[in-house]
Design an enzyme around this catalytic site. Structure first.
Site, PDB file in Angstrom:
ATOM      1  N   GLN A 177       0.717  -1.106  -0.056  1.00 55.85           N
ATOM      2  CA  GLN A 177       0.156   0.076  -0.207  1.00 55.85           C
ATOM      3  C   GLN A 177       0.830   1.239   0.112  1.00 55.85           C
ATOM      4  O   GLN A 177       0.325   2.527  -0.465  1.00 55.85           O
ATOM      5  CB  GLN A 177      -0.797  -0.072   1.136  1.00 55.85           C
ATOM      6  CG  GLN A 177      -2.181  -0.862   1.181  1.00 55.85           C
ATOM      7  CD  GLN A 177      -2.796  -0.877   0.076  1.00 55.85           C
ATOM      8  OE1 GLN A 177      -3.233   0.361  -0.448  1.00 55.85           O
ATOM      9  NE2 GLN A 177      -3.788  -1.905  -0.439  1.00 55.85           N
ATOM     10  N   HIS A 196      -0.327  -3.391  -9.000  1.00 54.31           N
ATOM     11  CA  HIS A 196      -1.652  -2.705  -9.405  1.00 54.31           C
ATOM     12  C   HIS A 196      -2.040  -1.939  -8.324  1.00 54.31           C
ATOM     13  O   HIS A 196      -2.843  -1.160  -8.256  1.00 54.31           O
ATOM     14  CB  HIS A 196      -2.595  -4.066  -9.503  1.00 54.31           C
ATOM     15  CG  HIS A 196      -2.988  -4.879  -8.253  1.00 54.31           C
ATOM     16  ND1 HIS A 196      -4.269  -4.620  -7.766  1.00 54.31           N
ATOM     17  CD2 HIS A 196      -2.383  -5.743  -7.746  1.00 54.31           C
ATOM     18  CE1 HIS A 196      -4.409  -5.523  -6.912  1.00 54.31           C
ATOM     19  NE2 HIS A 196      -3.283  -6.303  -6.769  1.00 54.31           N
ATOM     20  N   CYS A 320     -21.192  -7.647   6.845  1.00 58.13           N
ATOM     21  CA  CYS A 320     -22.267  -7.747   6.238  1.00 58.13           C
ATOM     22  C   CYS A 320     -22.190  -7.830   4.564  1.00 58.13           C
ATOM     23  O   CYS A 320     -22.969  -8.203   3.920  1.00 58.13           O
ATOM     24  CB  CYS A 320     -23.220  -6.342   6.456  1.00 58.13           C
ATOM     25  SG  CYS A 320     -23.391  -5.947   8.020  1.00 58.13           S
TER      26      CYS A 320
END
Length: 460
Positions: A177, A196, A320
């Site tokens: 990152q 990427h 969720c």
């Protein structure tokens, strides 16, 4: 459409596209061959390696290209553990490492080794001294990411590297990152990254192993990439990865300052515009382009779908949105709210107007999702003289258990309790987080016939 998920995969950088197209015509031959086409391909590969090594801060002969960032991590862990097998089979890692590191640790344990997860604070950062205390005489390798992929918190790599060096333990840094924003502080022994993430093509990873680090590649021997990355090199993709890394580094200082200001605006405005929101991650020691927040009483999957309908692409660590119903291991380790989690990671070139529109759209989207779920629209009513209550939320997914708790907390007198029965893994994290946000007391978790019983005492 506003793409706000650069932490997952950044859009292809223009320089990467140009380099990729150009090298398709020049870099298709076998770089190991001595004829003209092979020499031309070999020169492209060598130039790409030199450019990538300069950005990483290592020698060209210390760096190899792999088929992905995950492959780089797995190769680094297995090679370092094998090279130091006489020392022991113990691995130290932070609790918020990328899943590729966690999977490598699980494989080590399955093969008879062991690992220690170092906890993090509520911002997602490890304590360097705590990391140092986890090192043992039989520790073969330590792993620490440079910055977290979900909340953006930067880790104290330099301090941890000093402690590892003093203990004689090599440190593997996952820089996926952060590498596009600048070099990783010195002191590391092994480093991995993924093209990427900075705007290079997918399918290219970097693995750097310092000279002097004991390293034994696993699997069948191969003559390519120093025996550490078998198979024919994808030279056009490698060239594009190196060219784009150099390009984004040239832009990094100015673009980081600009995006940091936009992210700072999101961090400040979202809690003001949307009630019951927790912004997570370190507010200062963080990546410049990433911010994560969690919304009470919101179904994360629905929230992401509604933002997509409003032309915003974001991601989430909420359970969720997962088929496993298991909350993000990062948010879990931090002890923060997981429901309604949104990660915004701005790609290079994001316009301020896009952020303005996001802040205009978000409050209405959250309010609509809460309305559908029947979430309380106002603070709980005045206390009524009734006994403690039990709320049955078994079989119901997040954020319903927290919503049901919020609805009834005002029905018990101050000092009384509400017990929530739930079998959703997220309840174990989100009910304590709700209590902290609402200044109520989380008494604890108790066993139940099904699931668990979460006890909350009303204080206000």
């Amino acid at each position: 459409m506003s793409y706000f998920d650069a932490a997952s995969s950044a859009p292809l950088h223009p320089v990467a596209r140009q380099a990729l197209l150009a090298s398709l015509d020049e870099g298709w031959a076998d770089p190991a061959r001595l004829y003209r086409e092979g020499r031309r391909a070999g020169m492209l590969l060598d130039a790409a390696r030199e450019a990538a090594a300069e950005a990483v801060g290592c020698r060209p002969d210390e760096l190899v290209f792999t088929s992905s960032g995950t492959r780089a991590v797995h190769t680094a862990v297995s090679g370092a553990l094998s090279g130091r097998r006489r020392v022991g089979r113990h691995l130290v890692l932070s609790a918020v490492e990328h899943s590729s590191v966690l999977h490598a640790a699980a494989a080590l344990e399955a093969a008879g080794g062991s690992f220690t997860e170092v906890p993090v604070d509520r911002t997602g950062a490890v304590d360097a001294s705590g990391f140092g205390r986890a090192l043992r005489a039989d520790t073969a390798l330590a792993c620490l990411q440079s910055a977290n992929h979900e909340v953006g918190t930067e880790q104290p790599v330099a301090a941890v590297a000093e402690l590892c060096a003093a203990a004689g333990v090599p440190l593997l840094v996952d820089a996926a990152q952060s590498l596009g924003w600048g070099p990783v502080p010195g002191g590391w022994s092994l480093l991995t990254a993924s093209a990427h993430k900075w705007g290079g093509p997918a399918g290219v990873g970097l693995l750097a192993v310092r000279k002097g680090v004991r390293f034994a590649p696993q699997g069948p021997a191969d003559e390519r990439e120093s025996g550490r990355a078998p198979g024919f090199e994808n030279i056009p993709a490698v060239v594009a990865a190196a060219a784009s890394l150099r390009a984004v580094r040239a832009e990094a200082e100015a673009e980081a300052a600009r995006l940091r200001a936009l992210v700072g605006r999101i961090r400040a405005e979202v809690p003001r515009l949307v009630p019951d929101v927790e912004v997570v991650g370190d507010p200062e020691r963080r990546l410049p382009h990433l911010v994560t927040f969690s919304c009470l009483y919101v179904d994360g999957e629905t929230l992401l779908h509604e933002l997509d309908r409003a032309d915003f692409s974001v991601s989430s660590g909420s359970s969720c949105t997962s088929s496993t119903l298991t909350p993000s291991h990062v948010l879990k380790a931090m002890g923060v709210l997981t429901e309604g989690n949104v990660r915004v990671s701005l790609p290079t070139g994001t316009a301020a107007a896009e952020v303005d529109r996001f802040l205009e759209v978000l409050p209405g989207v959250v309010a609509e999702v809460r309305l559908r779920l029947g979430a309380p629209a106002a603070p709980a009513p005045s206390p009524a003289p009734s006994a403690s209550l039990v709320v049955d939320s078994l079989g119901r997914r997040c954020p319903v258990p927290v919503i049901e708790l919020a609805k009834v907390i005002g029905e018990v007198p101050v000092g009384a309790t509400v017990t929530v029965l739930a079998d959703d893994e997220a309840a174990r994290l989100d009910i304590p987080a709700w209590c902290e946000m609402r200044e109520q007391e989380y008494v604890g978790e108790e066993p139940a016939d099904r699931g668990s019983a979460y006890v909350v005492r009303r204080l206000t």
